[in-house]
Design an enzyme around this catalytic site. Structure first.
Site, short mmCIF file in Angstrom:
data_model
loop_
_atom_site.label_atom_id
_atom_site.label_comp_id
_atom_site.label_asym_id
_atom_site.label_seq_id
_atom_site.Cartn_x
_atom_site.Cartn_y
_atom_site.Cartn_z
CB SER A 110 -0.91 0.01 1.23
OG SER A 110 -1.70 1.18 1.27
CG ASP A 140 -11.59 4.02 1.05
OD1 ASP A 140 -11.98 4.43 2.16
OD2 ASP A 140 -12.10 4.39 -0.03
CD GLU A 141 -4.55 0.45 -1.35
OE1 GLU A 141 -4.64 0.44 -2.60
OE2 GLU A 141 -3.47 0.59 -0.74
CG LEU A 142 -4.15 2.64 6.96
CD1 LEU A 142 -2.94 1.71 7.00
CD2 LEU A 142 -3.75 4.06 7.35
#
Length: 383
Positions: free
Chosen positions: A18, A86-88
């Protein structure tokens, strides 16, 4: 700190990266990605793994869930991307629910800036609170994810002499963690050191009394019991068996059959150290001398010791062939390491199994002279 995965969790990738592309894609991330790939670590990187036409909103969360590790590179512009945030948030969710290991790298930012959303993170959150004032819970999820991430022990670039040093340390750590498997029912760890060239390289445990590797396809535990750990009839009689070193063996000694009339080789393993809910196959790993004889056919059987008697197992034994003709499944195959393997039988290691599995190779009825067998060990390998 110890980390554990549920062995029921299917991991398609070793690591998910990420990062904010405009900060690090062509520099730090590119070099880190190459370092991981060179170590045979399977990495998900969006521009390498996203298939054309697939939905990013679906594929990225799925890839995160199917990764053993999440490597998050926090840079100055990381929080400028709602995709990154959002990934995190999803990564932290997987950390909480799937025991995913999160490895933060602080690239020209301080961990405290991440955890407290200090500048430059504060600048972006001022905008988000205005833009998403009708969905303030989203912004709070992002804040919470950053707060947790900044407190996870990671790698702060300023603590390394250069980027290459940092990248090496990260890659080495992941290699080390990949070579660890925990029994999901207790806290016993099987640490398998730094030897080998790939994540599936066999590593010796307990002073060479056992070897472990991770099956590259299934990521399940694979063990080999060396010849010295087997119960070999007359194995300590120098007239029948000779113990010697072998340049191709992972163990200090192999057993060389000089002459017997009664062949009986047994290898046991505790089911608690094997991967749960997994089908295993037991193989005799061996070589034959040019002048071997008396080994054309033998009987083989695998049993759970506590649920099947020796007498019952002998009735169920199947015929296997060291040489000659026979069904394909009963013949030996050459392995990539130069040894031969002969299937002794298979079994399913369920979640509730707790005992011993016994793999036995025997010829105790046809009392012909037998010689020329070199035994490295018995391997229990997931199928």
């Amino acid at each position: 700190m110890s980390h554990t995965f549920s062995s029921s969790k299917i991991c398609k990738y070793d690591a998910f990266l990420s990062f904010r592309g405009e900060d690090t894609r062509k520099s730090f991330v590119s070099h880190l990605y190459n370092a991981l790939v060179q170590r045979e670590i399977d990495v998900f990187k969006d521009d390498e793994r996203l298939e054309t036409g697939k939905s990013i909103s679906y594929e990225l969360p799925k890839a995160i869930e199917e990764s053993r590790f999440a490597i998050v590179i926090f840079s100055e512009s990381y929080a400028s991307s709602k995709w990154c945030l959002d990934e995190l948030a999803h990564i932290i969710k997987c950390r909480n629910e799937l025991n995913q290991i999160v490895i933060p790298i602080f690239y020209n930012v301080n961990p405290s800036d991440v955890s407290h959303q200090n500048p430059p993170f504060a600048n972006w959150f001022s905008k988000y609170e205005e833009k998403y004032k009708d969905d303030i819970e989203k912004v709070q999820r992002w804040r919470d994810a950053l707060a947790v991430s900044g407190k996870i022990a990671g790698y702060h670039l300023q603590n390394f002499k250069d980027e290459a040093d940092c990248i090496k340390k990260v890659a080495d750590r992941i290699m080390s963690l990949l070579r660890m498997e925990f029994d999901e029912d207790d806290d016993e760890v099987y640490s398998v050191g730094k030897s080998g060239t790939g994540v599936n390289s066999p590593i010796l445990l307990d002073g060479g009394k056992l070897s472990i590797s991770l099956d590259k396809k299934t990521r399940k535990k694979c063990f080999m019991v060396p010849a010295r750990g087997l119960d070999i009839e007359w194995g300590n009689n120098p007239e029948h068996w000779e113990w010697l070193s072998h340049p191709d063996s992972r163990f200090a000694e192999v057993a060389k059959l000089k002459c017997v009339y009664w062949l009986d080789i047994q290898g046991k393993i505790e089911t608690r150290i094997l991967s749960k809910r997994t089908k295993y196959v037991a193989y005799l790993v061996f070589k034959l001398e040019d002048k071997f004889h008396g080994l054309e056919t033998v009987n083989a059987v695998v049993r759970f010791v506590d649920s099947m008697s020796v007498k019952e197992a002998e009735k169920r034994a199947s015929v296997v062939h060291f040489s000659g003709r026979g069904p394909r499944a009963t013949l030996p195959f050459r392995r990539g390491d130069g040894w031969m393997e002969l299937k002794m039988g298979d079994f399913y290691n369920d979640a509730g199994e707790d005992g011993d599995v016994d793999a036995r190779l025997m010829e105790t009825r046809r009392l012909d002279e037998k010689a020329g067998l070199i035994v490295q060990g018995v391997e229990f390998r997931p199928e």
